[in-house]
Scaffold this motif. Structure first.
Motif, PDB file in Angstrom:
ATOM      1  N   THR A 765       0.839  -1.192   0.000  1.00 33.56           N
ATOM      2  CA  THR A 765       0.000   0.000   0.000  1.00 33.56           C
ATOM      3  C   THR A 765       0.878   1.247   0.000  1.00 33.56           C
ATOM      4  O   THR A 765       2.080   1.186   0.272  1.00 33.56           O
ATOM      5  CB  THR A 765      -0.885   0.033   1.259  1.00 33.56           C
ATOM      6  N   SER A 766       0.274   2.357  -0.309  1.00 33.81           N
ATOM      7  CA  SER A 766       0.984   3.622  -0.134  1.00 33.81           C
ATOM      8  C   SER A 766       1.213   3.859   1.353  1.00 33.81           C
ATOM      9  O   SER A 766       0.451   3.394   2.201  1.00 33.81           O
ATOM     10  CB  SER A 766       0.164   4.783  -0.724  1.00 33.81           C
ATOM     11  N   ALA A 767       2.272   4.547   1.674  1.00 32.90           N
ATOM     12  CA  ALA A 767       2.580   4.833   3.079  1.00 32.90           C
ATOM     13  C   ALA A 767       1.496   5.727   3.669  1.00 32.90           C
ATOM     14  O   ALA A 767       1.173   6.790   3.123  1.00 32.90           O
ATOM     15  CB  ALA A 767       3.935   5.504   3.189  1.00 32.90           C
ATOM     16  N   ILE A 768       0.910   5.266   4.766  1.00 34.40           N
ATOM     17  CA  ILE A 768      -0.085   6.067   5.480  1.00 34.40           C
ATOM     18  C   ILE A 768       0.634   6.774   6.616  1.00 34.40           C
ATOM     19  O   ILE A 768       0.985   6.172   7.637  1.00 34.40           O
ATOM     20  CB  ILE A 768      -1.225   5.182   6.006  1.00 34.40           C
ATOM     21  N   TRP A 769       0.899   8.046   6.416  1.00 35.35           N
ATOM     22  CA  TRP A 769       1.600   8.827   7.429  1.00 35.35           C
ATOM     23  C   TRP A 769       0.872  10.147   7.604  1.00 35.35           C
ATOM     24  O   TRP A 769       0.177  10.615   6.707  1.00 35.35           O
ATOM     25  CB  TRP A 769       3.054   9.069   7.021  1.00 35.35           C
ATOM     26  N   PHE A 770       1.022  10.745   8.773  1.00 33.64           N
ATOM     27  CA  PHE A 770       0.209  11.920   9.044  1.00 33.64           C
ATOM     28  C   PHE A 770       0.778  12.709  10.217  1.00 33.64           C
ATOM     29  O   PHE A 770       0.877  12.195  11.325  1.00 33.64           O
ATOM     30  CB  PHE A 770      -1.223  11.481   9.364  1.00 33.64           C
ATOM     31  N   PRO A 771       1.164  13.971  10.002  1.00 37.81           N
ATOM     32  CA  PRO A 771       1.527  14.842  11.120  1.00 37.81           C
ATOM     33  C   PRO A 771       0.284  15.572  11.628  1.00 37.81           C
ATOM     34  O   PRO A 771      -0.372  16.291  10.870  1.00 37.81           O
ATOM     35  CB  PRO A 771       2.537  15.809  10.495  1.00 37.81           C
ATOM     36  N   ASN A 772      -0.047  15.405  12.877  1.00 36.16           N
ATOM     37  CA  ASN A 772      -1.268  15.987  13.434  1.00 36.16           C
ATOM     38  C   ASN A 772      -0.907  17.073  14.444  1.00 36.16           C
ATOM     39  O   ASN A 772      -0.355  16.796  15.504  1.00 36.16           O
ATOM     40  CB  ASN A 772      -2.101  14.899  14.122  1.00 36.16           C
ATOM     41  N   LEU A 773      -1.206  18.309  14.095  1.00 36.12           N
ATOM     42  CA  LEU A 773      -1.004  19.441  14.993  1.00 36.12           C
ATOM     43  C   LEU A 773      -2.340  19.769  15.643  1.00 36.12           C
ATOM     44  O   LEU A 773      -3.354  19.941  14.944  1.00 36.12           O
ATOM     45  CB  LEU A 773      -0.475  20.651  14.228  1.00 36.12           C
ATOM     46  N   SER A 774      -2.353  19.837  16.966  1.00 36.10           N
ATOM     47  CA  SER A 774      -3.620  20.089  17.656  1.00 36.10           C
ATOM     48  C   SER A 774      -3.422  21.115  18.760  1.00 36.10           C
ATOM     49  O   SER A 774      -2.336  21.259  19.324  1.00 36.10           O
ATOM     50  CB  SER A 774      -4.176  18.795  18.249  1.00 36.10           C
ATOM     51  N   PHE A 775      -4.522  21.815  19.053  1.00 34.94           N
ATOM     52  CA  PHE A 775      -4.549  22.784  20.143  1.00 34.94           C
ATOM     53  C   PHE A 775      -5.798  22.513  20.967  1.00 34.94           C
ATOM     54  O   PHE A 775      -6.903  22.422  20.421  1.00 34.94           O
ATOM     55  CB  PHE A 775      -4.568  24.219  19.612  1.00 34.94           C
ATOM     56  N   ARG A 776      -5.622  22.358  22.288  1.00 36.21           N
ATOM     57  CA  ARG A 776      -6.747  22.047  23.168  1.00 36.21           C
ATOM     58  C   ARG A 776      -6.788  23.038  24.320  1.00 36.21           C
ATOM     59  O   ARG A 776      -5.758  23.335  24.932  1.00 36.21           O
ATOM     60  CB  ARG A 776      -6.634  20.629  23.712  1.00 36.21           C
ATOM     61  N   ALA A 777      -7.972  23.529  24.615  1.00 36.24           N
ATOM     62  CA  ALA A 777      -8.186  24.415  25.759  1.00 36.24           C
ATOM     63  C   ALA A 777      -9.245  23.805  26.657  1.00 36.24           C
ATOM     64  O   ALA A 777     -10.301  23.367  26.175  1.00 36.24           O
ATOM     65  CB  ALA A 777      -8.630  25.800  25.291  1.00 36.24           C
ATOM     66  N   VAL A 778      -8.970  23.761  27.956  1.00 34.25           N
ATOM     67  CA  VAL A 778      -9.883  23.172  28.930  1.00 34.25           C
ATOM     68  C   VAL A 778     -10.144  24.209  30.014  1.00 34.25           C
ATOM     69  O   VAL A 778      -9.220  24.856  30.506  1.00 34.25           O
ATOM     70  CB  VAL A 778      -9.280  21.894  29.557  1.00 34.25           C
TER      71      VAL A 778
END
Length: 779
Positions: A765-778
């Motif tokens: 398969t094609s390479a499944i890669w992913f950079p995930n940038l997230s911001f969370r406020a609580v």
């Protein structure tokens, strides 16, 4: 810790100020009326500090129940027994008894001993005072019947959010657990000890979830902030859980404080989500949560031919009707619209999925019994189109369901009982593709098309502690499926015993039976839990193991398991069901494999854990597993023929390793490695003697590395967190199938008949890669 011979427990109930949002000044704290002498047996370890702190629930009838104890198991057992025999004057408000929680400090002190009988029988000194009231309970929460003997694997929310590769999603931790073989890289579903994905039950707040994950990168359909933790039962789960042949993954509802408004908002590269909890009078609250996804932005950037949209919502409200009753409403649902290989009509795979659940609950308490009655409504819709005809098979469902559920729990120090049942009437039909098809969907079109169904069941479970070193869990359930007048029924007993070896180890064994109908192999709305053809699948589950409690909060456990399946509808997405005969000018089909098989899965599991908290934390799991089936070949113009079959999910080695470090000033760094050996690929062929054979070739290992770096700012009442999570840093590619179109492949690989002179080439398969940038406020 140190061991002492004869000691007493001095109970001190100290007065502290208690404030709350509702008239605390009118609350009269509970007090001790009588407490029998408590003597700690010789050999039981006590804290060096000489203090044990416990949280006690005092009911309006004056009975106390220990809810938390910060000492070792043996000492806590002594405390629990003592509190159960004590008598309390309950807390009162305006003269009326109300339930409350009390923080109790137990002071351990050595009794003076002069060697006389009188000294040996001295009673514990009790210095009575007033109570340190933690809070008034407008309603005493339902007791959880889950003795230590059940031994699930547990993870808590805050720790889960620090595990790389999970997107902070509690249910995605399933693929980290021992005994689980992921369907494919990037897909959150897995085979649990040989059972297909739909054979494992996924539950949130006691309600089964028909669609656990969204498409593509797989965020969960339940907001993470609503889940307090995850319990995984890989086998022989409590009898309250039914209609499955694999494991149970149960998410517990998170208790959000009601002191003020609380909320959470998160923005990620693939979606945005939020949660809001608003307090109400009478210890009530109203909680809203939801998510909207836009993964197409990322998929386009990494050149994936797909079109995906999704959303989900959750709602919960509850209010106390009296000191002994409560009313709650729980609702959640979601929608997925996705297409893969969207630009190619011959390979296009499209899903249109939707589900909704709404349940009204009445919860009451009568002495030590907690009673729950509910009415659940659900709607499920699925429409699956497979342009290739090979990947999933066209299927669909449009079903409404409604019915009551009930359970009653009894809680005492040495005995816990839970009784209950449910029934659902279902209206609407399902459709599936008949004939030679992929093995993911057993199908009888006329049976699946019935528009009236009834499913019901009852259960009973008892947990007892006959001896200080022994816990027993016994249960049984009966389920019935009625589809258009056809009835199937199954009885599922469950037994588990846990032996406590002081404070350093538990030894446990478990056995149970499981039954479920012939459903779609992947849990999808309306297809994952209703019969698509007559007959049931059966599992016979056995496991045994040891769990060690090591220094520095480490736990290590090893389990052996054996699952025996009968009439298993197995998922084999990576194997062509056709059987070929000796080629004459090309590949020639002569039959196909039946979608029902008998077989077994067995293996060894290892798990090392340290809670995800300040400092270093870890989770390491390893599974050595085997899966064997006895399948049936349905041949053209020939009698059917049984033969030994190795399924594609016969993956021998699966390893997960997570290491995380959290500093006191907010920096979090973590890494995860996933490694699994090659699954079984190949084909089925009829040899010249008329005997069905299977060629098996193991595809290469798959190894993936994930990493996460996060920083969290925390101030009283609010937190902010920014995180970069990188899935598959090495851009590893997963083996997909044998390449039968490669001109350089051996002849047997091209025609898929016989045994090739050398291994066949493999498609990746094609390479499944992913950079995930997230911001969370609580807040």
């Amino acid at each position: 810790m140190r061991s002492r011979g004869r000691f007493g427990l001095g109970l001190t109930l100290g007065l502290c100020a208690w404030t709350a949002s509702v008239g605390a000044q009118d609350l009269v704290a509970p007090r001790v009326k009588s407490l029998p002498g408590v003597e700690v047996p010789a050999g039981v370890d006590v804290p060096e500090s000489g203090a044990v702190q416990v949280l006690v629930r005092i009911d309006p009838d004056g009975k106390g129940v220990v809810e938390q104890c910060d000492a070792g198991r043996a000492l806590c057992d002594v405390v629990i027994e003592a509190i159960s025999r004590a008598e309390f004057a309950p807390a009162t408000r305006d003269g009326n008894p109300v339930p409350s929680q009390v923080r109790v400090d137990l002071r351990v002190r050595q009794l003076a001993s002069d060697g006389t009988a009188g000294a040996a029988s001295s009673e514990t000194v009790l210095d009575p005072g007033t109570a340190h009231v933690e809070k008034e309970l407008v309603f005493s929460e339902t007791a959880v019947v889950d003795a230590p003997g059940q031994a699930p694997i547990k993870l808590e929310l805050e720790g889960i959010r620090n595990i790389p590769g999970t997107f902070g999603e509690p249910f995605r931790t399933l693929e980290l657990m021992p005994g689980v073989v992921p369907v494919a890289n990037g897909q959150p579903y897995g085979y649990v000890r040989g059972a297909p994905p739909s054979g494992t039950q996924y539950i949130y707040d006691d309600i089964p979830i028909p669609l656990l994950f969204h498409s593509a990168l797989g965020p969960a359909t339940i907001h993470s902030g609503l889940i307090g933790g995850i319990n995984l039962y890989s086998g022989a789960a409590p009898a309250r859980y039914g209609r499955f042949i694999g494991g149970v993954m149960a998410g517990t509802s998170r208790k959000i404080p009601n002191d003020r408004v609380h909320g959470e908002a998160e923005l990620r590269a693939i979606d945005v989500s939020g949660l809001l909890n608003v307090p109400m009078p009478k210890e009530g609250s109203m909680t809203f949560a939801g998510r909207y996804g836009f993964p197409n932005l990322v998929l386009d950037a990494i050149d994936v031919d797909a079109n995906i949209d999704y959303w989900d919502y959750q709602y919960r409200t509850g209010v106390a009707m009296s000191s002994r009753s409560r009313f709650e409403v729980v609702a959640f649902g979601g929608r997925d619209s996705s297409a893969f290989d969207a630009s190619d009509p011959m390979d296009r795979l499209a899903f249109d999925l939707q589900f909704h659940r709404a349940e009204a609950r009445f919860i009451g308490k009568v002495k030590r019994w907690n009673l729950v009655g509910t009415m659940l409504y659900g709607y499920d819709f699925s429409d699956i189109e497979d342009g290739s005809g090979l990947a999933i098979a066209n299927s669909g469902a449009n079903i409404h369901r409604i019915g009551p559920r009930f359970w009653a729990t009894y809680g005492a120090p040495k005995v816990q009982v839970r009784l209950g049942g449910d029934a659902s009437g279902m209206f609407g039909s399902a459709r599936c593709t008949p004939g030679i098809q992929n093995l993911s969907a057993p199908c009888d079109p006329s049976f699946a098309g019935q528009d009236r169904r009834v499913i019901g069941g009852v259960f009973a479970e008892v947990n007892v502690t006959p001896l200080p070193w022994l816990d027993l869990s016994l249960g049984v359930r009966t389920d019935v499926w009625n589809t258009g007048g056809h009835r199937d029924a199954g009885v599922s007993p469950r037994v588990r015993a846990t032996f406590h070896a002081q404070d350093f180890a538990d030894i446990f064994v478990g056995w149970g039976l499981g039954t479920m109908p012939a459903t779609f192999a992947i849990p999808l709305p309306g297809l994952g839990d209703i019969p698509l053809e007559a007959g049931l699948q059966h599992s016979n589950q056995t496991e045994g193991g040891v769990r060690f409690f090591l220094p520095h909060d480490l736990t290590f456990e090893t389990r052996g398991y054996l699952n025996v399946f009968r009439d298993l509808r197995f998922l084999d997405l990576f194997t062509n069901p056709e059987i070929t005969q000796e080629p004459i000018g090309g590949q020639t089909p002569v039959g196909f494999i039946d979608d029902s098989a008998d077989g077994k899965s067995y293996g060894l599991e290892l798990l090392l854990q340290r809670p995800f908290d300040i400092g270093f934390s870890t989770l390491v799991s390893y599974t050595l597993g085997f899966s064997d089936l006895t399948a049936t070949a349905l041949l053209l113009n020939r009698p059917s023929q049984p033969f030994d079959y190795t399924p594609s999910y016969d993956v021998r080695h699966v390893m997960n390793g997570v290491l995380a470090w959290q500093s006191k000033f907010g920096l979090i760094i973590g890494a995860r490695v996933l490694a699994r050996s090659g699954r079984a690929e190949g084909w089925l062929w009829l040899d010249p003697a008329g005997v069905v054979q299977q060629y098996v070739q193991r595809v290469p290992w798959f190894v993936r590395l994930d990493a996460q770096v996060a920083y969290e700012w925390a101030k009283p009442g609010r937190r902010m967190r920014i995180s970069l999570e990188w899935i598959n840093i090495t851009q590893a590619r997963d083996a997909q199938e044998i390449d039968s179109t490669n001109p350089g492949a051996p002849f047997a690989c091209l025609v898929r008949w016989g045994v090739p002179s050398q291994p066949c080439p493999i498609k990746f398969t094609s390479a499944i890669w992913f950079p995930n940038l997230s911001f969370r406020a609580v807040f």
